[in-house]
Scaffold this active site. Structure first.
Site, PDB file in Angstrom:
ATOM      1  N   PRO A 137       0.778  -1.248   0.000  1.00 40.49           N
ATOM      2  CA  PRO A 137       0.000   0.000   0.000  1.00 40.49           C
ATOM      3  C   PRO A 137       0.810   1.301   0.000  1.00 40.49           C
ATOM      4  O   PRO A 137       0.777   2.084   0.957  1.00 40.49           O
ATOM      5  CB  PRO A 137      -0.850  -0.133   1.262  1.00 40.49           C
ATOM      6  N   CYS A 138       1.468   1.565  -1.107  1.00 37.37           N
ATOM      7  CA  CYS A 138       2.212   2.817  -1.231  1.00 37.37           C
ATOM      8  C   CYS A 138       1.281   4.024  -1.247  1.00 37.37           C
ATOM      9  O   CYS A 138       1.713   5.140  -0.956  1.00 37.37           O
ATOM     10  CB  CYS A 138       3.096   2.791  -2.479  1.00 37.37           C
TER      11      CYS A 138
END
Length: 177
Positions: A137-138
């Site tokens: 989850p950047c």
């Protein structure tokens, strides 16, 4: 034959656009938006990977992504292949997986958490090169002032992902389900 030669791919639809999923013998190795994505593999490399209609890792990823986009799951339980990155990039990507859904952190905090408080730009570059958008989850990393800065899939998608997770409430920016 190299590890890169033994990869397979598929393309699936999502509410934010088509996604390209790539699997290696070690797990899910790539997840990029088909349109508007920076830092995806070269066209030559993509052409070398066969497109398959079924693969155990890809099938599991598709099922979990569907649940995620429906709001029925917040995380992923998939074997991941992060081997294409440097040791530093891999450390950043593993740190991203520790950011809980529904929350955000800044590049500076992420750098400090990695024991590299002066490496904010290097951390930002590694975040931007994340080969597994959504799953790693950047999109949960924001600017130090909370602004939505940088996302290889586009800021509209980052905004939509954070809204989906409940980390961002903005009635002025609607995302059609």
């Amino acid at each position: 034959m190299t590890a890169l030669d033994s990869r397979v791919q598929t393309i699936v639809s999502s509410p934010l656009g088509d996604l390209r999923l790539v699997a290696s013998p070690d797990g899910l190795a790539g997840l990029w938006f088909v349109e508007g994505q920076r830092h995806e593999p070269t066209a030559e490399r993509l052409a070398a990977w066969p497109t398959v209609s079924s693969h155990p890792v890809l099938d599991a990823a598709v099922q979990q992504l569907d649940g995620y986009f429906r709001g029925q799951r917040q995380g992923f339980d998939l074997p991941l292949d992060l081997g294409q990155g440097t040791a530093f990039q891999q450390a950043v990507w593993r740190a991203l997986m520790k950011i809980p859904a529904g929350t955000t952190t800044s590049y500076g905090v992420l750098a400090a958490d990695l024991g590299r408080p002066l490496a904010v730009r290097a951390v930002g570059a590694a975040v931007g090169r994340n080969p597994l958008c959504v799953v790693v989850p950047c999109h949960r990393v924001v600017g130090s002032n909370g602004s939505l800065t940088g996302y290889a899939g586009g800021l509209d998608r980052k905004h939509a992902l954070l809204r989906l997770e409940g980390a961002l409430i903005d009635k002025a920016h609607q995302w059609a389900k």
